[in-house]
Design an enzyme around this catalytic site. Structure first.
Site, PDB file in Angstrom:
ATOM      1  N   SER A 115     -14.739  18.096 -42.084  1.00 18.21           N
ATOM      2  CA  SER A 115     -13.768  17.001 -42.131  1.00 18.21           C
ATOM      3  C   SER A 115     -14.313  15.799 -42.880  1.00 18.21           C
ATOM      4  CB  SER A 115     -13.406  16.578 -40.703  1.00 18.21           C
ATOM      5  OG  SER A 115     -12.835  17.669 -40.012  1.00 18.21           O
ATOM      6  N   PHE A 117     -15.961  28.490 -46.403  1.00 18.12           N
ATOM      7  CA  PHE A 117     -14.581  28.642 -45.920  1.00 18.12           C
ATOM      8  C   PHE A 117     -13.579  28.449 -47.064  1.00 18.12           C
ATOM      9  CE2 PHE A 117     -16.497  26.487 -41.936  1.00 18.12           C
ATOM     10  CZ  PHE A 117     -17.130  27.659 -41.570  1.00 18.12           C
ATOM     11  N   GLU A 151      -0.231  21.134 -49.453  1.00 22.17           N
ATOM     12  CA  GLU A 151      -0.746  22.256 -48.656  1.00 22.17           C
ATOM     13  C   GLU A 151      -0.146  22.247 -47.258  1.00 22.17           C
ATOM     14  OE1 GLU A 151      -4.776  23.839 -48.964  1.00 22.17           O
ATOM     15  OE2 GLU A 151      -5.091  23.220 -46.890  1.00 22.17           O
ATOM     16  N   GLN A 165       2.549  35.168 -23.048  1.00 23.58           N
ATOM     17  CA  GLN A 165       2.868  35.143 -21.613  1.00 23.58           C
ATOM     18  C   GLN A 165       4.198  35.838 -21.340  1.00 23.58           C
ATOM     19  OE1 GLN A 165       0.948  34.133 -19.191  1.00 23.58           O
ATOM     20  NE2 GLN A 165      -0.691  33.295 -20.465  1.00 23.58           N
ATOM     21  N   GLY A 194       3.850  39.475 -21.625  1.00 23.82           N
ATOM     22  CA  GLY A 194       2.922  40.021 -20.629  1.00 23.82           C
ATOM     23  C   GLY A 194       1.911  40.971 -21.249  1.00 23.82           C
ATOM     24  N   GLY A 195       1.727  42.130 -20.615  1.00 26.53           N
ATOM     25  CA  GLY A 195       0.736  43.100 -21.091  1.00 26.53           C
ATOM     26  C   GLY A 195       1.001  43.529 -22.522  1.00 26.53           C
ATOM     27  N   THR A 206      -8.439  18.810 -39.375  1.00 24.46           N
ATOM     28  CA  THR A 206      -8.275  19.200 -37.976  1.00 24.46           C
ATOM     29  C   THR A 206      -7.312  18.259 -37.251  1.00 24.46           C
ATOM     30  OG1 THR A 206     -10.047  17.764 -37.201  1.00 24.46           O
ATOM     31  CG2 THR A 206     -10.695  19.982 -37.915  1.00 24.46           C
TER      32      THR A 206
END
Lengths: 378, 87
Positions: free
Chosen positions: A131, A155, A241, A335, A338-339, A364
């Site tokens: 940053s 990066f 961007e 959530q 679920g699975g 960030t």
């Protein structure tokens, strides 16, 4: 926003490709492979040249239309890494060239950017300076008609597959806002070397790596903007961007919302659709609010930018809203499913992994809050 | 209030509160001396654009335009002249 027939046609041209671009998503994500064949499919639509003048092979569209088409890409394409690479390519090289590049640089490189025959990347972040852009250590020293670039970047999105790099390097006193200069560097320039792809959590089909500059000689004519203008070149690029990459996220959030609504109205537990439970429907309502708020902030900010207004605060708010909204939306979807949401097959968990990066790249969340505070005079 | 005085006043108020405005040298390099950092530059550009009604397209092209009080005043004068000619 209301879109005319021409804008709608551009939007539809890319969304019709969505299923094809999404095929074998999970396998490519697992292997972290850049989808070259799909890149070529995107190239064939002309999307990569959307915001650039037709004299260089672009489609001559404004920022808002470009964003609308990219939102369509995000909605239809389940390979977020590919979408991210598309956005990175468009903004990293083409946007600074168009605004700050010399006529000769535009003539030479914009056609390749527009048709995607040369993939673009920008090398900004350094191992010790993420940053803290002003603290960058890569230097560019003038030597006759050339600059000698020395240092290292990390990066760098698209680097492993890129042909053109916009490299930001220090040409003045460390820390000064007029100490950074931008250069266009071709991949095969002696002294520039690209590292192997770095493994990462999400956006895995968009490769990134380190880029080393070891006495890399770049013609002074490849400087983008004036010496010392790099910080403002970068600020301009970052606006684009953020608007382009996060409107793709809005498309992805909209698609995720539609999946969750469909799932909540068909999946039954305890004899009722799970959407009938407020704990589930409230999550979906929050997802709806997140996508609508993000969309409004991004398009409103783009509209202000197009009208020549200062958007320094707006862009930070838009980025924060969209990136954090995307993470909360993706987590809510896991959530709700679920699975199944936890499995790779459904792609819901991939959405969460892909979303997290958005709170880090392009500044960030902490840096965006710092920007807003400074603009408030705090 | 002259443009120079107004610019000095803004810079002192926001970036150098301990310096009396008349002691801020008009040719001091605000960027290299650390008075205005990168985020400060963005704030300065936003203020100049808004206060003197200069389009961002012109205002963000080079940090050199913002390196000193003199440079900012000259930039504002140029932008105003160009705007008059355009009319």
């Amino acid at each position: 926003m209301r879109w005319n027939d021409d804008q709608q046609a551009l939007h539809d041209a890319i969304t019709e490709l969505g299923d094809l671009l999404s095929e074998n998503r999970a396998e490519r994500d697992a292997a972290a492979v850049f989808p070259r064949a799909n890149w070529d499919r995107v190239r064939a639509t002309g999307l990569l040249g959307l915001p650039f003048p037709d004299r260089w092979g672009g489609l001559d569209q404004d920022l808002l239309t470009t964003m609308y088409v990219l939102e369509g890409l995000g909605h239809s394409c389940r390979d977020s890494g590919l979408s991210f690479s598309v956005s990175t390519h468009m903004v990293s090289v083409g946007v600074p060239l168009l605004r700050f590049g010399s006529a000769a640089l535009k003539e030479r490189y914009l056609p390749k950017v527009c048709d995607g025959s040369a993939i673009g990347a920008h090398a900004i972040t350094e191992p010790d300076n993420g940053s803290d852009i002003m603290g960058m250590r890569t230097t560019a020293v003038r030597d006759g008609d050339e600059y000698v670039l020395t240092g290292g970047k990390t990066f760098v999105s698209n680097a492993p597959v890129a042909d053109l790099f916009v490299v930001y390097a220090r040409t003045g006193k460390a820390g000064s806002p007029n100490a950074i200069t931008a250069f266009l560097v071709e991949r095969d320039t002696p002294g520039l070397s690209v590292g192997t792809p770095i493994g990462k959590m999400g956006l895995r089909t968009s490769p990134f790596s380190e880029v080393s500059l070891d006495g890399c000689r770049v013609p002074a004519t490849n400087r983008i903007g004036g010496e010392g203008a790099g910080f403002l070149v970068l600020d301009h690029v970052m606006k684009w961007e953020i608007l382009c990459s996060f409107i793709i996220n809005v498309g992805e959030m909209q698609h995720r919302l539609e999946r969750c609504v469909e799932y909540a109205t068909t999946r039954e537990q305890f004899g009722q659709p799970i959407g009938s439970y407020q704990s589930v429907s409230n999550r979906i309502v929050d997802m709806k609010i997140a996508v609508e708020t993000s969309r409004k902030w991004l398009y409103d900010t783009a509209d202000k930018l197009q009208r020549g207004e200062n958007v320094t605060t707006d862009i930070a708010i838009a980025k924060l809203t969209a990136s954090e909204g995307n993470v909360s939306s993706a987590l809510a979807a896991v959530q709700i499913f679920g699975g199944y949401g936890y499995t790779t097959e459904y792609g819901i968990e991939q959405g969460l992994r892909d979303a997290v990066g958005g709170t880090i790249y392009s500044g960030t969340s902490d840096v965006q809050r710092q920007r807003i505070a400074r603009m408030l005079g705090i | 209030m002259s443009t120079e005085v107004e610019i000095k006043s803004f810079i002192v108020r926001n970036f150098a509160p301990d310096v009396p405005p008349d002691q801020l040298e008009p040719d001091l390099n605000l960027l290299d001396s650390g008075v205005v950092d990168s985020l400060g530059l963005l704030r300065l550009i936003a203020w100049v654009g808004e206060r003197f009604d200069i389009a961002v397209e012109e205002a963000d092209i080079s940090p050199d335009n913002f390196r000193s009080v003199d440079a900012i005043a000259a930039f504002v004068a140029d932008a105003r002249r160009n705007s008059e000619v355009a009319r």
